[in-house]
Design an enzyme around this catalytic site. Sequence first.
Site, mmCIF file in Angstrom:
data_model
loop_
_atom_site.group_PDB
_atom_site.id
_atom_site.type_symbol
_atom_site.label_atom_id
_atom_site.label_comp_id
_atom_site.label_asym_id
_atom_site.label_seq_id
_atom_site.Cartn_x
_atom_site.Cartn_y
_atom_site.Cartn_z
ATOM 1 N N GLY B 13 0.870 -1.176 0.000
ATOM 2 C CA GLY B 13 0.000 0.000 0.000
ATOM 3 C C GLY B 13 0.901 1.218 0.000
ATOM 4 N N CYS B 14 0.348 2.416 -0.202
ATOM 5 C CA CYS B 14 1.225 3.558 -0.365
ATOM 6 C C CYS B 14 0.500 4.876 -0.189
ATOM 7 C CB CYS B 14 1.835 3.597 -1.756
ATOM 8 S SG CYS B 14 2.800 2.153 -2.141
ATOM 9 N N ALA B 15 1.331 5.933 -0.172
ATOM 10 C CA ALA B 15 0.820 7.298 -0.276
ATOM 11 C C ALA B 15 1.496 7.940 -1.474
ATOM 12 C CB ALA B 15 1.178 8.073 0.983
ATOM 13 N N ARG B 42 0.484 6.228 5.999
ATOM 14 C CA ARG B 42 0.300 5.413 4.797
ATOM 15 C C ARG B 42 1.621 4.750 4.377
ATOM 16 N NH1 ARG B 42 -4.789 6.587 2.341
ATOM 17 N NH2 ARG B 42 -4.136 5.309 0.572
#
Lengths: 143, 365, 412, 500
Positions: B13-15, B42
């Site tokens: 997952g990421c920002a 995040r």
Amino acid sequence: MKKVYVNEDWCLGCHLCEYYCSFANSGESNMIKAFNKGKKTTPRIVVEEGSAINFAVQCRHCDDPLCVKGCISGALSIQNGIILVDDTKCVGCYTCVLSCPYGCIVTDHEKVIKKCDLCASNSGTPACVQGCPNAAIVFEERS
Amino acid sequence: MLKREGEIRIPSGCAISGFINRSGKRVNGGEIVKSISYMHDRSNGLGGGFAGYGIYPEYKDLYAFHVFYENSQSREETERFLEKHFDIVNLSRIPTRKHKNITHEPLIWRYFLNPLPTKLAASQLDEKEYIVQSVININIKIDGAYVFSSGKNMGVFKAVGFPEDVGEFYRLDEYAGYAWTAHGRYPTNTPGWWGGAHPFALLDYTIVHNGEISSYDANRRFVEMFGYKCTLLTDTEVITYIIDLLNRKHELSLEDVCKVIAAPFWSKIDTLPEKEKAKYIHLRNMFASLLITGPFSIILGFEGGLMALNDRLKLRSMVAAEKGDTVYIASEECAIRAICPEVDRIWYPKGGEPIIVTLNKGGDK
Amino acid sequence: MNYLIIGNSSAAIGAVEGIRQVDSTNPITIISDEPHHTYGRPLISYWLEGKLSDEKMFYRPQNFYEKNNCKLLLGTKVTAIDIEAQVVQLQDTSFIEYDKLLIATGSRPLMPPVPGLEQVKNKFSFMTYDDAKAIKAILKPDSKVLIIGAGLIGLKAAEGITKTTSDITVVDLADRILPSILDSEAAQIIQKHMEQKDIRFILNNRVDSFSSDTATLSSGETLDFDLVIVAVGVRPNVELAKEAGLAVNRGILLDESCKTSDANIYAAGDCTESMDITTGEQKILALLPNAYMQGEVAGICMAGGQKTYTHAIPMNAIGFFGLHMITAGTYDGEAVVTHSNESFKKLVFKDNVLKGYMMIGDVKRAGIYTSLIKEQVSVSKLDLELLHSKPQMMLFDKARRLEKLGGVHNEN
Amino acid sequence: MIDFLYPDYEIIRNEKRCITCKVCARQCANEVHAYDEELDCMVADEKNCVNCQRCVSLCPTRALKIVKTNNVFKENANWPQVLITEAYRQAATGGVLLSSMGNPQPYPVYWDKILINASQVTNPSIDPLREPMETQTFLGKKPQTVKFDKEGNLLSESYPHLKLEVPFMFSAMSYGSISKNAHESLARAATELGTFYNTGEGGLHEDFYKYGEHTIVQVASGRFGVHKKYLEAGAAIEIKMGQGAKPGIGGHLPGIKVGEDVSKTRMIPQGTDAISPAPHHDIYSIEDLRQLIFSLKEATHYEKPVIVKIAAVHNVAAIASGIARSGADIISIDGYRGGTGAAPTRIRDNVGIPIELALAAVDARLRDEGIRNEVSIVVGGSIRSASDAVKAIALGADAIYLGTAALLALGCHLCRSCHGAKCNWGIATQRPDLVKRLNPEIGYERLVNLIHAWDHEVKEMMGGMGINSIEALRGNRLMLRGIGLSEKELEILGIAHAGE
């Protein structure tokens, strides 16, 4: 009105309709009981067999029914388009047998006469239609 | 023994965050660091990175290679290769500052260079393809060397760590660019490898991506038919190659690129006027295997612009805002508000509908 | 519009139902000299036998007249019809007006002019409910019954009383029983069957004279009896029509819409003549189905609808002591006879069409034969082997079957 | 004379339940059941019973069951009873053993050793009931360029293709091997489903030209029923080079199945055996195939894609590569479990390779050569369920040919007696009284139901993987894992082992 029709292209002459008809009108809860010990019970549908062609015939529920008109006792009547016989009034004179151009009034020793009532006294789709393995017998509206 | 990128596919997952000033005004890199820092949760400290555009105005006609080396042998080998194929105008270590959260750093070098004309001619490749092949060559063949940025007047800065720490580490407050993107990573099982951090870059294309695409192997196996080699097994890598294939090689507009990777549904195509319908059917049929499914939100950086895109079902958050000449895009609104509290307009782009922002005519190149 | 019907049996009921198919509102008046709710006339033998209770005698349900908006005048006799004034006169000399009138007066039993018959106290005919009631009232287990006439009525009467008494003798002038509908071979089968039930037949013979309890036959034999049932035939009730000036032969003459020679008067049933299509002759076809269907056609036409009655043939379905027989048409032609087990079948062909048949015992699906006669289907189009073997739809070709059974229309 | 052949099955009749309706006797074309008047009961002679279950199915009181006989020969691990019996049979007749339907031997089924992925946590699965889920498929050579004029009009070339609304087609089954009603069922179902059925090598009955837009017409080595109008009637033309059930040999339709209609459709005399040569006698090499492909394209004005169907054999990848370079638009590969109406038993049971391996090898090979876009790949023989189909597509198939599964929908019970021409289900027979047992009205609806169900299941599995269009599943081998497979098998399949 929905009626029972037979498409002879698909009738296999397997006679299952006759057995399902007899069973449906036997009042028994299962088929084995209905035919217990070789009991033969006349169906209200008749399969005619030819060399390559078979088809079942049962009451056409005519709009202008000769059987009802010829009935001497008033036992035959049309109710909601279905031709019904009142067993208690029928005396078994067979004027209806004489009159029906399709040979669809059935006689045997169990009752004075029998005829298809589209399973009105049973429920829903007529038993012959339900039991036909090849959808040769259908219950539908046709113009 | 945990495997690193390229040996195994790691979901994460990421920002993401990014902005661009249309009139080409160069903005301090500290802004993007601040923006991404607001989405600290995040990321999980296993990767952060940035891409800046317009940051090397003095070398704007040269390719800027940013390279990680695991040791000096790999640097020597790489430099031998570069010297053989390129005219190196400038080389230096990339300036960093010590940071307590950034450890195990590799050797990080920067080269401003141009292909040697004779080599380029002999290769019968166009210039960009020459660059691409060279980068792939180094990354695959030279053990311990990894080129992670290769465009002109732009650069990628990435590391294992939280993005705000990475920004400080790379002293981004000492750079200014007309466009910046940033990435904070939340991988699920990796010890973190610097090369595996984002953005992923090829030429001037950089991608920051939040998502996990389910079409990965279909996409990968297709692009690999056209000379690409997905060594990292990451979404970002394959998306970059797809965009390179479609935009650079097939010369599709970015809008049309989006119609391939986030194609309209057939049910929608069926309702379009004949001309458009023919076009979209052609695109979907020809590039069937480049449809990207599964959640993604990406910001593509390229020379002179940014493009943001969500998957067609919009399975990942992405918000956009505008203030004057600047357009902001981020995973969360807070990342925008952090650096631009009063926006003129803020909106949630629909799935499959790209936001493409390019410099105004006359903007800084 | 004001409908008037003289009579209250099948033809009259057919007319009511015919009128109501077209006109559901205008009043119908029914005048009958019998005092009963409409009943199935042929049921009287079953009633007499005890097979039917009183309430099952009714031809139509109790609410029939009410439901059909009919005014009923029972036990009332019409004495005259004035076709100019469009009124009928009743026995009490009152008048009833009509716009459309149906004469369905039926027939009455024939009384042969045999010396002494008038003096016989216990003599009965067997046509009405009241006849049956009168017989029942007097019949005792040891009653000796003499039946004059071995036709349908006589034999049904015999069957009707056989449970009460076993001393029954039937006398007929003809050489066989049911001479009007059976040939001698068929008659033999029925006769034998009835004889097994203790009915005694004296054929080729007649009663020359009666005393109060004895009949003397032309053979010289004398028969004691307690009661006599006379069933030598019927005569149509055409007097009203004749006196009103309508065209009458043996029965009232009709066109195909069952209209008489007067535009406002129709007639139906046993008092009329029909065209027997098997012979092309006008004749009285005193049959219940015939009466009903004429009545229905008349009713429809009286109410302004359109329908014709054309396919009349003589036909009978009847059973004696469980042995069924069905006959139809006429027997002048080439016969194909088959016997099987206890069944007998005779098919008669002429001019390439089936003209008539007799079936005794196995009468299954006989109506298919009936329809061949009525529709005058050319047998050259049929599978003769199937036709001879048994009545079946298979004898028609596929297109015909589809038309008859399915309304299935092939795409081609 | 003793023939040493013993019934394989026993019919167990529950006398308490039997109502002597005789439907079993009336419906058994093998005359196994009969009514005995003297005994007033039904009797059976199992000698000719093929265990097609027709009697069991129609018995209204469920009085019947068919069991495998437990009459055994002396046990011998080297000589199983079936081989002994086959030797007896051949000793009696001197003939080649014939069989029908697909290879039933217990070779590994790779579909059953492959598992499918699903999304958890890091990306969402997609609910096909709530979100659009696409399975529409194009088959044919993909365009190679994309160019527009100044107005944005498409300038690029396009190639004839087939558009499938579902990723399934009905595979080639000739009129002759199966009945007219079976063909009608397939044709109508294909039309309703927006996909295609395949004439097989027996020509196209004149009544079915109206379904041409959903018909693939086949050209096989016998060229039965092939003429210009036939070629023009279909949406695509398939050149049959081989069949999975009998690689290396041609078709064989027994004369008993060649009645008036079949004879007319095939353009051969009534009652004669229809034998297709083992090879096409105008194709002895790959360049000859190219000529035939272009002859057919020429004959149909380059408007129809040409499919080349091959059996999966050892060097299938190289053969497919050759075909892809020969102008074919679609390659159809038929695995060794594919069905047949009649094949020599030894060939059916011992020749060819599994479709799973063939598909994986062909897809990888074409990609390695960069020519995967030149052709679509359709696989058959045998895909038994939606999950097999998902696995096939993830391995790289563009679409699936269903033969046996379609016949099952029509009532086939896999008794594998098609070559006897007395199919009690009205499928693999031409006897009018048997043919009418398959009412196309029922047949087509059941086919439509089956494909709808499978399509729905495919969508559900796709949704589980977080994929909402079948393009993203195609060749997506990362979605597959092997279980209990050797390194070599995994390598050929191009998938990792479960747990990796």
